[in-house]
Scaffold this motif. Structure first.
Motif, PDB file in Angstrom:
ATOM      1  N   TYR A 420      -5.344  -2.330   6.050  1.00 22.51           N
ATOM      2  CA  TYR A 420      -5.248  -0.759   6.387  1.00 22.51           C
ATOM      3  C   TYR A 420      -3.942  -0.244   5.856  1.00 22.51           C
ATOM      4  O   TYR A 420      -2.655  -0.959   5.913  1.00 22.51           O
ATOM      5  N   VAL A 421      -4.134   0.758   5.326  1.00 25.54           N
ATOM      6  CA  VAL A 421      -2.864   1.633   4.768  1.00 25.54           C
ATOM      7  C   VAL A 421      -2.930   2.939   5.422  1.00 25.54           C
ATOM      8  O   VAL A 421      -3.585   3.773   5.582  1.00 25.54           O
ATOM      9  N   GLU A 422      -1.774   3.234   6.163  1.00 23.11           N
ATOM     10  CA  GLU A 422      -1.592   4.292   7.151  1.00 23.11           C
ATOM     11  C   GLU A 422      -1.033   5.566   6.315  1.00 23.11           C
ATOM     12  O   GLU A 422      -0.819   5.370   5.135  1.00 23.11           O
ATOM     13  N   GLN A 423      -1.592   6.650   6.992  1.00 22.08           N
ATOM     14  CA  GLN A 423      -1.217   8.124   6.249  1.00 22.08           C
ATOM     15  C   GLN A 423       0.188   8.149   5.829  1.00 22.08           C
ATOM     16  O   GLN A 423       0.531   8.534   4.553  1.00 22.08           O
ATOM     17  N   GLU A 424       1.049   7.726   6.801  1.00 23.03           N
ATOM     18  CA  GLU A 424       2.483   7.766   6.565  1.00 23.03           C
ATOM     19  C   GLU A 424       3.076   6.714   5.612  1.00 23.03           C
ATOM     20  O   GLU A 424       4.317   6.876   5.028  1.00 23.03           O
ATOM     21  N   ALA A 425       2.255   5.635   5.452  1.00 26.25           N
ATOM     22  CA  ALA A 425       2.388   4.340   4.438  1.00 26.25           C
ATOM     23  C   ALA A 425       3.759   3.989   4.716  1.00 26.25           C
ATOM     24  O   ALA A 425       4.664   4.043   4.026  1.00 26.25           O
ATOM     25  N   PRO A 426       4.312   3.522   5.943  1.00 27.45           N
ATOM     26  CA  PRO A 426       5.628   3.291   6.440  1.00 27.45           C
ATOM     27  C   PRO A 426       6.192   1.828   5.582  1.00 27.45           C
ATOM     28  O   PRO A 426       5.437   0.882   5.231  1.00 27.45           O
ATOM     29  N   VAL A 427       7.484   1.931   5.263  1.00 32.10           N
ATOM     30  CA  VAL A 427       7.899   0.791   4.683  1.00 32.10           C
ATOM     31  C   VAL A 427       8.957   0.239   5.501  1.00 32.10           C
ATOM     32  O   VAL A 427       9.967   1.068   6.326  1.00 32.10           O
ATOM     33  N   GLN A 485       4.077   4.703  -0.872  1.00 34.47           N
ATOM     34  CA  GLN A 485       2.772   4.645  -0.678  1.00 34.47           C
ATOM     35  C   GLN A 485       2.088   3.520  -1.670  1.00 34.47           C
ATOM     36  O   GLN A 485       1.174   2.914  -1.087  1.00 34.47           O
ATOM     37  N   ARG A 486       2.312   3.558  -2.615  1.00 33.64           N
ATOM     38  CA  ARG A 486       1.914   2.338  -3.558  1.00 33.64           C
ATOM     39  C   ARG A 486       2.404   1.069  -2.998  1.00 33.64           C
ATOM     40  O   ARG A 486       1.553   0.105  -3.181  1.00 33.64           O
ATOM     41  N   LEU A 487       3.600   0.883  -2.515  1.00 37.37           N
ATOM     42  CA  LEU A 487       3.980  -0.429  -1.970  1.00 37.37           C
ATOM     43  C   LEU A 487       3.150  -0.747  -0.661  1.00 37.37           C
ATOM     44  O   LEU A 487       3.010  -1.999  -0.559  1.00 37.37           O
ATOM     45  N   ALA A 488       2.901   0.196   0.115  1.00 34.25           N
ATOM     46  CA  ALA A 488       2.033   0.093   1.224  1.00 34.25           C
ATOM     47  C   ALA A 488       0.635  -0.460   0.810  1.00 34.25           C
ATOM     48  O   ALA A 488       0.146  -1.405   1.559  1.00 34.25           O
ATOM     49  N   ILE A 489       0.204  -0.009  -0.350  1.00 34.28           N
ATOM     50  CA  ILE A 489      -1.261  -0.381  -0.736  1.00 34.28           C
ATOM     51  C   ILE A 489      -0.974  -1.856  -1.406  1.00 34.28           C
ATOM     52  O   ILE A 489      -1.898  -2.533  -1.125  1.00 34.28           O
ATOM     53  N   ALA A 490       0.088  -1.992  -2.154  1.00 36.52           N
ATOM     54  CA  ALA A 490      -0.011  -3.478  -2.658  1.00 36.52           C
ATOM     55  C   ALA A 490       0.138  -4.283  -1.435  1.00 36.52           C
ATOM     56  O   ALA A 490      -0.207  -5.554  -1.814  1.00 36.52           O
ATOM     57  N   ARG A 491       0.920  -3.976  -0.416  1.00 34.35           N
ATOM     58  CA  ARG A 491       1.219  -4.769   0.738  1.00 34.35           C
ATOM     59  C   ARG A 491      -0.131  -5.368   1.359  1.00 34.35           C
ATOM     60  O   ARG A 491      -0.579  -6.252   1.711  1.00 34.35           O
ATOM     61  N   THR A 492      -1.209  -4.069   1.406  1.00 37.56           N
ATOM     62  CA  THR A 492      -2.533  -4.311   2.002  1.00 37.56           C
ATOM     63  C   THR A 492      -3.453  -5.360   0.985  1.00 37.56           C
ATOM     64  O   THR A 492      -3.965  -6.174   1.632  1.00 37.56           O
ATOM     65  N   ASP A 503      -5.656   5.359   4.377  1.00 38.22           N
ATOM     66  CA  ASP A 503      -5.771   6.715   4.838  1.00 38.22           C
ATOM     67  C   ASP A 503      -4.755   7.590   3.801  1.00 38.22           C
ATOM     68  O   ASP A 503      -3.775   7.308   3.894  1.00 38.22           O
ATOM     69  N   GLU A 504      -5.570   8.394   3.265  1.00 30.93           N
ATOM     70  CA  GLU A 504      -4.805   9.481   2.137  1.00 30.93           C
ATOM     71  C   GLU A 504      -4.042   8.446   1.180  1.00 30.93           C
ATOM     72  O   GLU A 504      -2.629   8.759   1.239  1.00 30.93           O
ATOM     73  N   PRO A 505      -4.470   7.778   0.418  1.00 30.24           N
ATOM     74  CA  PRO A 505      -3.800   6.768  -0.289  1.00 30.24           C
ATOM     75  C   PRO A 505      -3.001   7.448  -1.527  1.00 30.24           C
ATOM     76  O   PRO A 505      -2.056   6.744  -1.983  1.00 30.24           O
ATOM     77  N   THR A 506      -3.580   8.564  -1.810  1.00 25.78           N
ATOM     78  CA  THR A 506      -2.660   9.288  -3.234  1.00 25.78           C
ATOM     79  C   THR A 506      -2.344  10.495  -2.842  1.00 25.78           C
ATOM     80  O   THR A 506      -1.896  11.354  -3.625  1.00 25.78           O
ATOM     81  N   SER A 507      -1.890  10.814  -1.400  1.00 32.52           N
ATOM     82  CA  SER A 507      -1.524  11.963  -1.109  1.00 32.52           C
ATOM     83  C   SER A 507       0.106  12.287  -1.600  1.00 32.52           C
ATOM     84  O   SER A 507       0.186  13.497  -2.011  1.00 32.52           O
ATOM     85  N   ASN A 508       0.777  11.334  -1.945  1.00 34.07           N
ATOM     86  CA  ASN A 508       2.211  11.509  -2.967  1.00 34.07           C
ATOM     87  C   ASN A 508       2.186  11.147  -4.037  1.00 34.07           C
ATOM     88  O   ASN A 508       3.423  11.054  -4.545  1.00 34.07           O
ATOM     89  N   LEU A 509       1.124  10.941  -4.968  1.00 34.14           N
ATOM     90  CA  LEU A 509       1.225  10.661  -6.163  1.00 34.14           C
ATOM     91  C   LEU A 509       1.080  11.835  -7.169  1.00 34.14           C
ATOM     92  O   LEU A 509       0.345  12.746  -6.779  1.00 34.14           O
ATOM     93  N   ASP A 510       1.684  11.515  -8.221  1.00 28.91           N
ATOM     94  CA  ASP A 510       1.429  12.698  -9.356  1.00 28.91           C
ATOM     95  C   ASP A 510       0.194  12.181  -9.957  1.00 28.91           C
ATOM     96  O   ASP A 510      -0.487  11.147  -9.795  1.00 28.91           O
ATOM     97  N   ALA A 511      -0.398  13.224 -10.992  1.00 24.82           N
ATOM     98  CA  ALA A 511      -1.407  12.712 -11.784  1.00 24.82           C
ATOM     99  C   ALA A 511      -1.743  11.569 -12.483  1.00 24.82           C
ATOM    100  O   ALA A 511      -2.898  10.774 -12.306  1.00 24.82           O
ATOM    101  N   ARG A 512      -0.658  11.222 -13.004  1.00 24.75           N
ATOM    102  CA  ARG A 512      -0.586   9.975 -13.834  1.00 24.75           C
ATOM    103  C   ARG A 512      -0.839   8.676 -12.854  1.00 24.75           C
ATOM    104  O   ARG A 512      -1.605   7.778 -13.041  1.00 24.75           O
ATOM    105  N   ASN A 513      -0.133   8.615 -11.757  1.00 26.86           N
ATOM    106  CA  ASN A 513       0.094   7.571 -10.679  1.00 26.86           C
ATOM    107  C   ASN A 513      -1.361   7.755 -10.088  1.00 26.86           C
ATOM    108  O   ASN A 513      -1.808   6.240  -9.531  1.00 26.86           O
ATOM    109  N   GLU A 514      -1.664   8.772  -9.972  1.00 28.71           N
ATOM    110  CA  GLU A 514      -2.775   8.980  -8.920  1.00 28.71           C
ATOM    111  C   GLU A 514      -4.143   8.362 -10.113  1.00 28.71           C
ATOM    112  O   GLU A 514      -4.929   7.281  -9.418  1.00 28.71           O
ATOM    113  N   ALA A 515      -3.996   8.444 -11.256  1.00 26.62           N
ATOM    114  CA  ALA A 515      -5.158   7.858 -12.023  1.00 26.62           C
ATOM    115  C   ALA A 515      -5.058   6.265 -12.042  1.00 26.62           C
ATOM    116  O   ALA A 515      -6.223   5.371 -11.799  1.00 26.62           O
ATOM    117  N   ALA A 516      -3.767   5.681 -12.210  1.00 26.56           N
ATOM    118  CA  ALA A 516      -3.531   4.431 -12.215  1.00 26.56           C
ATOM    119  C   ALA A 516      -3.871   3.786 -10.934  1.00 26.56           C
ATOM    120  O   ALA A 516      -4.608   2.668 -10.712  1.00 26.56           O
TER     121      ALA A 516
END
Length: 581
Positions: A420-427, A485-492, A503-516
């Protein structure tokens, strides 16, 4: 929110579970206290023997030697006893803090929704500290004082019952006032601790939003808010202080009055030949051994009331049922052919929230599929993921995971199936390694680095010589929003769960990182089930199924192209995001 219970009023018996693991040491302390009490009570007798021996001209060497030995031995025993008490008190505080912290981390999520973090911190910190005085200045001062008072009273009665009556009359008034005042300390102490918790909450709120406050030029207003809380805590503390201030003068007046009465009446009785000078000196010493423990016992009683007030707040939290308290034994699923997740007529509303957030929601997530939840803000999409995690219980309806009603699964067993990755992606504050190991404590460095590479975050581990041990700051403040956000996803992803909830995994990403990241999620979802909440439809157009949610209801389901034809809401969302012309 968990149902509120009528809080029981704790008393001395509530302390027993806290003291039980220290009972061996406490028995030793109690025994040493009795020894020192007896040794102290013998001293006036020896002093009378010395005085009478001087008057009679007999040898006093043995009595003097014994008196010195008692003084030195008593001092040594007192020092050792006090060390044991301090060690026990620190152990009591440590045990209580661990127990309270463990319980706090297992409370239902609804409890965190309604309680202020600062107040919970105050219970772990300030309230547990007050328990130390219960041991060091509370229970044993009362017990030892009781032994001294009983022994001194008996000795005084044997020496001169008349003088005992005179002393008792002088002490009675002061003791009555002091005891009456002490009884009120507990309630006011509870209020003072509550105000302290509120002040801690105000400080925590301000510090956690320090950048927003600074950018808004609101420092003075926030300082005033904290200042008002601090003033309320001060006022509550002063109410306790004023009550305590009455105890000292009452005790002092009673003590001085008793001594003056005893000296006056005793001097007259010596002059009349009713008692000897040695008897009078011994009586005064016994009176001292009576008055001093009484004063200590009154102070200890006040400390005990303060400690019980703190214990009341601690027990209030410990009495709350933990999240897993009502878990049922695990039930077997119906088989691997079952859908990964099924919502069946699910309705849910937050307690006290009025209109349900979700109403009669039904949809199915086939095993191994990629399903997206889309819709306007506030439609209830994130709540769907929270219900799958069993952060809250459904009001009605059923959620099944792998064919089993999630209410028939222990929460820890359920959550092992979910990433589970929360919307706020807490670190978490600490290092990059600390955050990654949160879900995979046994992972080696190569696996951690591989997880970072999967979310295009590998450079973070080579940015400084510290590597994976680089600090990320409080709440990940040293990282960008996208990095958090990406760290939270890696952790998951490290948890290697068969079902991923994003939950909103790409909300804080630019186009390049979103694609990756989309590529990483696609790779990670191989042979896994993926449920994604998304506002950016571009990230989910290739999903096997898209569930459109509006005002807490499912209004459409299907793949992207089908929904463009059949769902006006989905077509509107796609048009606004330039996915269709």
């Amino acid at each position: 929110m968990a149902e509120r219970r009528v809080q029981r009023r704790v008393g001395l018996p509530a302390l027993l579970p806290y003291l039980r693991e220290h009972r061996g040491t406490l028995i030793v302390v109690g025994s040493l206290s009795l020894v020192t009490a007896v040794a102290a009570l013998v001293q006036p007798v020896l002093i009378r023997t010395v005085l009478d021996g001087i008057s009679a001209g007999t040898s006093i060497g043995g009595a003097v030697a014994l008196l010195v030995a008692l003084l030195l031995t008593g001092a040594a025993i007192d020092g050792f006893r006090d060390f044991l008490l301090q060690r026990t008190a620190e152990g009591l505080v440590l045990t209580t803090r661990r127990r309270l912290a463990r319980h706090l981390l297992r409370l239902p999520i609804a409890e965190y929704d309604t309680r202020r973090t600062g107040d919970l911190l105050s219970r772990v910190g300030a309230d547990t500290t007050l328990l130390r005085a219960v041991v060091t200045s509370g229970l044993f001062e009362i017990v030892t004082g009781a032994v001294m008072v009983v022994g001194a009273t008996i000795a005084m009665a044997l020496l001169d019952p008349l003088l005992l009556g005179v002393a008792a009359a002088g002490l009675a008034v002061g003791l009555t006032v002091a005891i009456t005042v002490s009884r009120r300390v507990r309630g006011l102490s509870e209020q003072a601790q509550a105000r302290l918790g509120e002040m801690t909450s105000a400080v925590e709120r301000s510090l956690s939003a320090a950048r927003t406050i600074r950018a808004s030029g609101a420092e003075d207003r926030e300082a005033e808010t904290v200042g008002r809380s601090a003033t309320e805590a001060y006022d509550a503390g002063m109410r306790v202080a004023r009550l305590r201030a009455l105890i000292g003068p009452a005790s002092t007046a009673a003590t001085q009055g008793a001594f003056l009465l005893v000296l006056g009446v005793g001097g007259a009785r010596v002059a009349a030949g009713a008692i000897s000078v040695g008897d009078l000196v011994a009586f005064i010493l016994f009176l001292f051994f009576l008055v001093l423990p009484l004063g200590q016992a009154l102070n200890a009683y006040t400390q005990l009331q303060t400690g019980l007030g703190a214990l009341q707040r601690i027990e209030e939290i410990l009495d709350l049922p933990s999240e897993t308290a009502e878990d049922r034994p695990a039930q077997a699923g119906s088989g691997s052919a079952e859908p990964a997740i099924v919502f069946e007529n699910v309705t849910f509303g937050y307690p006290g929230g009025g209109t349900p957030v979700l109403q009669d929601v039904s949809f199915t997530v086939p095993a191994g599929s990629r399903v997206a939840l889309v819709g306007p803000s506030g439609a209830g999409k994130s709540t769907v993921l929270a219900l799958i995690e069993r952060f809250y219980e459904v009001t009605s309806g059923t959620i099944r995971v792998g064919g089993t009603d999630i209410r028939d699964l222990p929460r820890d067993a359920l959550r092992r199936r979910l990433g589970y990755v929360e919307q706020e992606a807490p670190v978490l504050a600490g290092t990059l390694r600390d955050n990654l190991l949160l879900t995979a404590p046994g992972a080696d460095e190569a696996r951690l680095l591989r997880a970072l590479d999967e979310v295009n975050l590998g450079a973070l581990a080579t940015r400084t010589p510290d590597g994976l041990d680089v600090q990320v700051g409080e709440g990940g403040v040293l990282l960008s929003g996208g990095e958090r956000q990406r760290l939270a996803i890696a952790r998951t992803l490290l948890a290697d769960a068969p079902i991923l909830l994003l939950d909103e995994p790409t909300s804080n990403l630019d186009a390049r990182n979103e694609a990756a990241l989309r590529e990483a999620i696609a790779a990670a979802s191989f042979q896994r089930t993926l449920v994604v909440v998304a506002h950016r439809l571009s990230t989910v157009v290739d999903s096997d199924q898209i569930v459109v949610v509006e005002a807490g209801r499912v209004v459409a389901t299907g793949p992207h192209r089908e929904l463009l034809e059949t769902s006006p809401l989905y077509r509107e969302l796609a048009t606004h995001q330039l996915l269709v012309s």
